[in-house]
Design a protein around this motif. Structure first.
Motif, short mmCIF file in Angstrom:
data_model
loop_
_atom_site.label_atom_id
_atom_site.label_comp_id
_atom_site.label_asym_id
_atom_site.label_seq_id
_atom_site.Cartn_x
_atom_site.Cartn_y
_atom_site.Cartn_z
N THR A 121 0.84 -1.19 0.00
CA THR A 121 0.00 0.00 0.00
C THR A 121 0.87 1.25 0.00
OG1 THR A 121 -1.78 -1.14 1.18
CG2 THR A 121 -1.79 1.26 1.25
N ARG A 122 0.51 2.19 -0.82
CA ARG A 122 1.23 3.47 -0.87
C ARG A 122 0.20 4.61 -0.81
NH1 ARG A 122 4.11 1.95 -6.13
NH2 ARG A 122 3.66 -0.09 -5.24
N ALA A 123 0.67 5.80 -0.59
CA ALA A 123 -0.22 6.94 -0.40
C ALA A 123 0.33 8.17 -1.10
CB ALA A 123 -0.42 7.22 1.09
N SER A 125 -0.87 12.66 -1.62
CA SER A 125 -1.76 13.75 -1.23
C SER A 125 -2.15 14.54 -2.47
CB SER A 125 -1.10 14.68 -0.21
OG SER A 125 -0.82 13.98 0.99
N ASP A 144 -6.17 13.05 1.02
CA ASP A 144 -5.15 12.03 1.20
C ASP A 144 -5.71 10.71 0.70
OD1 ASP A 144 -3.43 13.84 2.44
OD2 ASP A 144 -4.34 13.48 4.40
N GLN A 146 -4.93 6.51 -0.23
CA GLN A 146 -4.12 5.30 -0.08
C GLN A 146 -4.61 4.26 -1.08
OE1 GLN A 146 -4.20 3.94 3.97
NE2 GLN A 146 -3.25 5.78 4.78
N ARG A 148 -3.31 0.49 -3.58
CA ARG A 148 -2.37 -0.61 -3.79
C ARG A 148 -2.69 -1.28 -5.12
NH1 ARG A 148 -4.67 -5.68 -2.08
NH2 ARG A 148 -6.79 -5.38 -1.30
N ASN A 163 0.66 6.27 -11.06
CA ASN A 163 0.67 7.22 -9.95
C ASN A 163 0.04 8.55 -10.37
OD1 ASN A 163 1.14 8.32 -7.48
ND2 ASN A 163 3.36 8.35 -7.63
N VAL A 212 -8.16 1.59 -4.57
CA VAL A 212 -8.03 2.64 -3.57
C VAL A 212 -8.65 2.13 -2.27
CG1 VAL A 212 -8.65 5.00 -2.95
CG2 VAL A 212 -8.08 4.44 -5.31
N ASP A 213 -7.86 2.14 -1.19
CA ASP A 213 -8.32 1.63 0.11
C ASP A 213 -8.93 2.71 0.98
OD1 ASP A 213 -7.45 -0.93 -0.49
OD2 ASP A 213 -5.42 -0.52 0.22
N ARG A 214 -8.48 3.96 0.84
CA ARG A 214 -8.92 5.01 1.76
C ARG A 214 -8.79 6.38 1.10
NH1 ARG A 214 -5.91 7.91 5.66
NH2 ARG A 214 -7.15 8.74 7.39
#
Length: 398
Positions: A121-123, A125, A144, A146, A148, A163, A212-214
């Motif tokens: 997982t990466r994030a 902004s 923001d 997050q 993966r 990205n 997208v997780d969050r």
């Protein structure tokens, strides 16, 4: 597990659902006459003809034979270690193979190329951007995010820079969602809006092999209040007007006992002393002491701490209701600071031009310096960042 929005995310850490690495050249023969089972989308191989399949196998055999002849020297270049959180996408003679790893992966010299894909997982902004809400408010909003990679093949085959693509998708979805909502709904229902953004972004990114997780919405600042709703009076503005009446040095008596313009239910100070009759020919200058009293009210709040924090000299060109212009200065460069009528002794760092009513709204904190500048009510000549330090002066009035 179901999230707040009812979206079922893929299980984290399910890294073993892809086939493991295989040694040898026979692995490249999969899909000669038919696509590999379960291969869909852009990563699926089209059926090959018999001559193409035979040529593919012959070249792979020669590459494997060359590897064996030059072993163990070639082993330093042909053997790759893939950690558990990565997968290796191998292209053999231009045709994609199943994801390789974790463990040791054998690459044939001259005919294999590869690309590593990180499954962690990466994030990132979404930088704050200025948006206008449905009711005309100007906001500075960021987010923001997050995410993966859940399918390494799709992530390599469908998008070049996932990205940047994910960042642009998140920014576009955020813009469309906030343009349809008023300011109050944005402030009160940020979690609900974040869940909706999560669904909208996933509808696009899942086709790229990304999930997208969050998503967390962040309202940085309200640069301009809504235009179609009246300003709500607050206790802070009421106390500020009371302080200005006491510290204005007879400001209300000069203005004929009339209260400062503001909300209908703010505190009103009435002078019990009969105001003196104005002299003939002084009608045009009767409103000038109002701006002077507003700036003179800053004098008790000046201090060495404020001077060390701001360290700049300001010149205020205040436009009076009669159309004339009056000049004042605020010097926060030495000592405890000075404020007065006229131009400063030296060259000011910033020249600020605004109307008298905007100056009153600024000192009563009904108007923020950045919001006044964005709306055109405050004109700045000089360094804008130095002009925005006026916010520290306004905070000292609390």
């Amino acid at each position: 597990m179901l999230g707040r929005s009812g979206y079922r995310a893929l299980p984290l850490g399910d890294f073993d659902r892809f086939q493991q690495s295989s040694f040898g050249f026979l692995g490249s023969q999969k899909g000669c006459l038919s696509p590999e089972p379960g291969s869909v989308g852009p990563g699926a191989d089209a059926p090959q003809s018999w001559p193409s399949c035979l040529c593919h196998g012959l070249i792979s055999f020669l590459g494997f034979l060359l590897l064996m002849i030059t072993f163990p020297i070639s082993g330093w270049f042909a053997l790759k270690i893939v950690p558990t959180y990565e997968r290796m996408i191998v292209f053999r003679l231009g045709r994609i193979r199943t994801p390789q790893g974790p463990g040791m992966v054998l690459l044939l010299p001259f005919i294999d190329s590869f690309q590593r894909v990180d499954l962690r997982t990466r994030a990132f902004s979404v930088p704050p951007c200025k948006l206008a809400s449905k009711d005309g408010a100007l906001l500075s909003v960021g987010a923001d995010v997050q995410f993966r990679i859940w399918d390494p093949v799709l992530s390599v085959m469908t998008v070049k820079d996932w990205n940047t693509a994910t960042r642009m998708t998140a920014q576009n979805a955020m813009t469309k969602a906030l343009l349809k909502r008023p300011l109050r709904e944005i402030q009160m229902e940020k979690l609900k809006i974040s869940d909706q953004l999560l669904l909208e972004i996933n509808d696009v990114t899942r086709a790229w092999g990304l999930e997208v997780d969050r998503v967390e919405l962040a309202v940085e600042a309200v640069l301009q209040p809504p235009q179609d709703s009246p300003a709500v009076p607050s206790l802070d503005s009421t106390l500020q007007q009371l302080a200005l009446h006491f510290l204005g040095g007879g400001m209300s008596s000069v203005a004929g006992g009339a209260p400062l313009p503001g909300p209908a239910d703010t505190l009103e100070m009435v002078s019990e002393v009969e105001p003196p009759a104005p002299h003939a020919g002084a009608g045009s200058s009767a409103t000038q002491p109002v701006a002077e009293g507003l700036l003179m009210a800053l004098k008790p709040f000046l201090s060495e701490a404020l001077v060390s924090q701001v360290g700049a000299c300001y010149q205020f060109n205040v436009i009076l209701p009669s159309g004339t212009q009056s000049v004042y200065f605020l010097d926060l460069t030495t000592g405890q600071g000075r404020v007065g009528h006229g131009a400063p002794d030296g060259i000011p760092d910033v020249v600020v031009e605004m109307a008298e009513e905007d100056l009153q709204a600024l000192l009563c904190r009904d108007l923020r310096p950045l919001g006044a500048y964005m709306s055109g009510r405050l004109k700045v000549k000089g360094d804008l960042s130095v002009a925005m330090k006026l916010e520290a002066v306004l905070r000292a009035l609390k």
